[in-house]
Design a protein around this motif. Structure first.
Motif, mmCIF file in Angstrom:
data_model
loop_
_atom_site.group_PDB
_atom_site.id
_atom_site.type_symbol
_atom_site.label_atom_id
_atom_site.label_comp_id
_atom_site.label_asym_id
_atom_site.label_seq_id
_atom_site.Cartn_x
_atom_site.Cartn_y
_atom_site.Cartn_z
ATOM 1 N N ASP A 615 -30.853 5.552 82.690
ATOM 2 C CA ASP A 615 -30.736 4.095 82.878
ATOM 3 C C ASP A 615 -29.271 3.768 83.161
ATOM 4 N N TRP A 616 -28.873 4.014 84.396
ATOM 5 C CA TRP A 616 -27.475 3.820 84.776
ATOM 6 C C TRP A 616 -27.235 2.480 85.450
ATOM 7 N N LEU A 617 -28.290 1.763 85.813
ATOM 8 C CA LEU A 617 -28.097 0.529 86.582
ATOM 9 C C LEU A 617 -28.115 -0.702 85.680
ATOM 10 N N THR A 618 -29.192 -0.937 84.949
ATOM 11 C CA THR A 618 -29.114 -1.959 83.897
ATOM 12 C C THR A 618 -28.174 -1.457 82.811
ATOM 13 N N ASN A 619 -28.396 -0.245 82.364
ATOM 14 C CA ASN A 619 -27.532 0.487 81.433
ATOM 15 C C ASN A 619 -27.391 -0.230 80.087
ATOM 16 N N VAL A 620 -28.504 -0.258 79.379
ATOM 17 C CA VAL A 620 -28.528 -0.883 78.057
ATOM 18 C C VAL A 620 -27.539 -0.203 77.119
ATOM 19 N N GLU A 621 -27.457 1.117 77.195
ATOM 20 C CA GLU A 621 -26.537 1.858 76.325
ATOM 21 C C GLU A 621 -25.093 1.453 76.579
ATOM 22 N N SER A 622 -24.747 1.238 77.843
ATOM 23 C CA SER A 622 -23.389 0.803 78.159
ATOM 24 C C SER A 622 -23.095 -0.566 77.564
ATOM 25 N N THR A 623 -24.066 -1.445 77.584
ATOM 26 C CA THR A 623 -23.866 -2.766 76.972
ATOM 27 C C THR A 623 -23.607 -2.628 75.480
ATOM 28 N N ILE A 624 -24.386 -1.778 74.810
ATOM 29 C CA ILE A 624 -24.170 -1.543 73.375
ATOM 30 C C ILE A 624 -22.757 -1.031 73.133
ATOM 31 N N GLN A 625 -22.314 -0.102 73.951
ATOM 32 C CA GLN A 625 -20.962 0.447 73.801
ATOM 33 C C GLN A 625 -19.903 -0.624 74.059
ATOM 34 N N ASN A 626 -20.140 -1.481 75.051
ATOM 35 C CA ASN A 626 -19.201 -2.567 75.340
ATOM 36 C C ASN A 626 -19.093 -3.528 74.167
ATOM 37 N N VAL A 627 -20.240 -3.904 73.605
ATOM 38 C CA VAL A 627 -20.205 -4.836 72.472
ATOM 39 C C VAL A 627 -19.584 -4.168 71.251
ATOM 40 N N ASP A 628 -19.815 -2.874 71.094
ATOM 41 C CA ASP A 628 -19.180 -2.164 69.985
ATOM 42 C C ASP A 628 -17.662 -2.152 70.155
ATOM 43 N N THR A 629 -17.202 -1.970 71.379
ATOM 44 C CA THR A 629 -15.758 -2.059 71.653
ATOM 45 C C THR A 629 -15.242 -3.446 71.296
ATOM 46 N N LEU A 630 -16.007 -4.460 71.668
ATOM 47 C CA LEU A 630 -15.635 -5.844 71.338
ATOM 48 C C LEU A 630 -15.549 -6.017 69.831
ATOM 49 N N ARG A 631 -16.530 -5.481 69.117
ATOM 50 C CA ARG A 631 -16.538 -5.618 67.657
ATOM 51 C C ARG A 631 -15.297 -4.974 67.038
ATOM 52 N N LYS A 632 -14.931 -3.818 67.523
ATOM 53 C CA LYS A 632 -13.734 -3.150 67.010
ATOM 54 C C LYS A 632 -12.475 -3.948 67.352
ATOM 55 N N PHE A 633 -12.485 -4.537 68.544
ATOM 56 C CA PHE A 633 -11.366 -5.380 68.967
ATOM 57 C C PHE A 633 -11.223 -6.577 68.028
ATOM 58 N N ILE A 634 -12.347 -7.219 67.701
ATOM 59 C CA ILE A 634 -12.302 -8.380 66.818
ATOM 60 C C ILE A 634 -11.799 -7.978 65.424
ATOM 61 N N ARG A 635 -12.189 -6.815 64.974
ATOM 62 C CA ARG A 635 -11.793 -6.389 63.629
ATOM 63 C C ARG A 635 -10.280 -6.179 63.521
ATOM 64 N N MET A 636 -9.644 -5.966 64.674
ATOM 65 C CA MET A 636 -8.181 -5.849 64.678
ATOM 66 C C MET A 636 -7.509 -7.162 64.250
ATOM 67 N N TYR A 637 -8.231 -8.284 64.425
ATOM 68 C CA TYR A 637 -7.673 -9.591 64.087
ATOM 69 C C TYR A 637 -7.975 -9.909 62.623
ATOM 70 N N GLY A 638 -7.117 -9.463 61.736
ATOM 71 C CA GLY A 638 -7.271 -9.861 60.334
ATOM 72 C C GLY A 638 -7.633 -8.742 59.399
ATOM 73 N N ASP A 639 -8.262 -7.685 59.904
ATOM 74 C CA ASP A 639 -8.645 -6.592 59.013
ATOM 75 C C ASP A 639 -7.797 -5.347 59.243
#
Length: 683
Positions: A615-639
């Protein structure tokens, strides 16, 4: 009425030495008879009979692909005669026996349909004469076929992958195929399709089926003006390789990578120059084909910029070639959206007196915006019926090429189109009823209602009826939002979203998309609840099929819609500097997207193991990885930097906060653990 008795004693006889395509069909019939006619049943039918397969005695060229099934009896021996006017006529006649008498469904492989064992089948000895299909050349473009590519270890896909595709197409009355997109030349796809009797045609970016110029000559500029001899050598080579096969030759000229050629050759800076070159190239290609093929069938795809140049009078086309008009990827016969531009210029046949014309139509699409790839056509089936019926009535009945994607997820849409290419029209309600009864053994009305409701749940994101979102809507825009956000550009408009939100601030774009998803998320949740309630009442076979055919698609929409909303909500809290809350919502988004990913994994049972792996075109796994990157980015602010501060502030017992020994009590929680515990405290 007398009856012909089909049983395990029935013999198949041929009246001549058949070419390979007919032999394939005969082998399919033998296989199907072996599956259905059980020699081990207690009830025995010892009556002998013969199926005789051959050409009609006096073939009629005007009745192309016609078959006749008749019966005779001599000295007590009954014979079924399956005769065709031509090669495909015999093939369709043989497959008619399989479908109608043996009850083998065209989708037996793709929908995992089991067969009913019988000791004997009694067939009325009544003549059958096939009707000529409404559309002369009709078939599938197996495009963006990443699931088929990634399904098995071998690349390019092998005979094992392609045979079920081509068999289903033939069973649905198709006679033409583009087998895959830009696959390696040594693959079996073209050869096997030809061996099965299908007409081969080409992608509009690969005229005449020739190798891409930059692949053959990577060190040369892709300029026809500078390297006319090299381009023509590739075309001539392709013609020579295919001249003895049934080919519908695509005449065209686009740039490398399926884009306008003037992006590689800037000297063509006016519509007049561009149109003149395309006209000259098409004339040259036709001349080359005629050097090797007598009375070739040729077409030109009026797609993208070629359609615009033709309509403005800047392209002239030779007489006799089929002009192929294309939809916009969402089922409407207008020009496709290009980035943020959506001119919706009509793309319809010019009338029955304007020569041969045809259609290129999408039931699945990939455009990095809102298309459907893993899920069904998102708009009402009435769009498919209305657009195709009108276009065919207005002269587009010489050719119908359907973008079929990876087949498995698009069975109902492909069924609709096959009805249209046979009859020129379809009653969508009756078609759905028949489709449901073929796929499921019970609860037909409830199932029909759920399939119908699916098309009412898809997000209408624009003012036009075809502005309905496929599952890619929850993935490509979200990943663009995350990238823009993490780069700190959230004070700027994100231009690549203007096609849907309009030109507004980034915060307003995110809010617009959030509200749009919120308008529809409960519809998906309600449909999911109804699907789950019915699922438990189906028998085991129907349960699995229902999960594979509809539930997975509803889950991809529902989980994607919820995940999109949560990403947007996380952005809202982030802008307010409520970072723990933003972190929780980013985590919620991950958990929702994971449900769609898990649904694909559950659908990979048995022979479908690894079907969604690529699944390289919709790429659900890539979206999960992107949001996980976002989550780690947010955690940098304050934690950050110790990743213990939020735990201490929100989760640690009050009496421990000022006396704990940091060096012994400071094991940071994982992102998931922290998010789940923060959610309990903050919301």
């Amino acid at each position: 009425m007398d009856y012909f008795h089909l049983n395990d004693k029935t013999k198949i006889r041929t009246n001549c030495r058949f070419p390979t395509p007919i032999q394939y069909a005969v082998d399919i019939l033998k296989r199907d008879m072996g599956k259905v006619l059980d020699a081990g049943t207690r009830l025995k039918d010892d009556r002998q009979s013969i199926i005789e397969i051959g050409y009609v005695s006096e073939p009629d060229k005007d009745n192309w692909e016609q078959y006749i099934i008749s019966f005779s009896q001599t000295n007590g021996m009954k014979t079924m005669h399956v005769q065709g006017n031509d090669e495909l006529g015999i093939i369709y006649g043989v497959l008619y026996v399989s479908k109608v008498y043996l009850n083998i469904d065209p989708y037996w492989f793709w929908a995992d349909l089991s067969v009913q064992k019988k000791d004997s089948i009694s067939i009325p000895m009544k003549q059958v004469i096939s009707k000529q299909p409404k559309v002369r050349y009709r078939g599938w473009f197996v495009n963006d076929e990443v699931c088929l590519i990634g399904w098995k270890k071998e690349y390019p896909p092998t005979r094992e992958v392609w045979l079920p595709v081509f068999e289903a197409l033939l069973r649905l009355g198709g006679n033409m195929v583009i087998p895959g997109t830009d696959l390696p030349r040594h693959g079996i796809h073209f050869e096997l399709a030809s061996e099965l009797g299908l007409w081969i045609t080409h992608h509009h970016a690969e005229p005449l089926g020739a190798e891409m110029f930059k692949r053959a000559f990577p060190d040369k500029q892709a300029s026809y003006t500078r390297h006319q001899d090299l381009y023509e050598s590739l075309w001539e080579e392709a013609i020579q390789q295919q001249k003895d096969k049934k080919v519908i030759w695509v005449l065209s000229f686009r740039g490398q990578g399926d884009e306008p050629f003037w992006k590689q050759d800037s000297s063509y800076d006016t519509p007049e120059k561009r149109g003149e070159l395309i006209s000259n190239v098409i004339a040259k290609q036709l001349h080359l084909v005629k050097n090797y093929v007598e009375e070739p069938v040729c077409c030109v795809a009026l797609y993208g910029e070629i359609s615009e140049l033709y309509k403005s009078g800047n392209i002239s086309l030779p007489d006799g070639i089929i002009k192929v008009w294309a939809d916009n990827g969402y089922g409407k016969m207008v020009s496709r959206r290009n980035g943020n531009e959506d001119f919706r210029i009509p793309s319809v046949p010019e009338g029955t007196d304007q020569g041969k014309q045809g259609l290129y139509y999408h039931v699945t699409f990939h455009d990095l915006q809102a298309s459907n790839h893993l899920t069904m056509f998102p708009s009402s089936p009435s769009i498919i019926s209305r657009e195709l019926e009108n276009a065919i009535q207005y002269g587009g009945d010489d050719y119908l090429l359907v973008n079929a994607g990876n087949i498995r997820m698009h069975l109902y849409s492909l069924e609709l189109v096959s009805e249209i290419w046979k009859n020129g029209k379809v009653d969508t309600k009756d078609c759905l009823t028949r489709f449901i009864k073929r796929l499921y053994s019970s609860h037909h009305q409830e199932l029909s209602n759920l399939y119908h409701q699916y098309f009412e749940c898809t997000i209408l994101y624009g003012e036009h009826e075809d502005n309905r979102a496929g599952e890619q809507f929850y993935h490509h825009p979200v990943r663009k939002i995350i990238s823009h956000w993490i780069q700190g550009k959230y004070g700027q408009n994100l231009p690549s979203l203007n096609w849907v939100t309009g030109d507004r601030s980034f915060s307003e774009q995110v809010q617009w998309l959030k509200e749009k998803c919120e308008d529809y998320v409960e519809r998906w949740s309600e449909l999911m609840r109804k699907c789950e309630q019915l699922h438990v009442r189906l028998n085991n076979n129907d349960k699995q099929r229902f999960a594979d055919q509809l539930i997975i698609q509803v889950k991809l929409h529902e989980s994607g819609c919820k995940g999109f909303i949560d990403v947007c909500t996380a952005f809202h809290y982030f802008r307010e500097k409520k970072y723990p809350e933003a972190f929780v919502y980013a985590s919620e988004a991950i958990w929702h997207y994971q449900k769609g990913y898990e649904a694909m994994r559950l659908s990979e049972h048995g022979k479908w193991k690894d079907f969604y792996k690529a699944d390289w075109l919709t790429n659900v796994e890539s979206t999960i990885q992107n949001v996980d990157t976002l989550r780690k980015f947010i955690r940098m602010y304050g934690d950050s930097p110790d990743f213990f501060l939020w735990y201490k502030k929100y989760l640690m017992p009050e009496k421990e906060k000022y006396i704990y020994l940091e060096n012994t009590h400071r094991k940071p929680l994982t992102d998931d653990e922290l998010a789940k515990r923060l959610k309990e405290v903050l919301f």
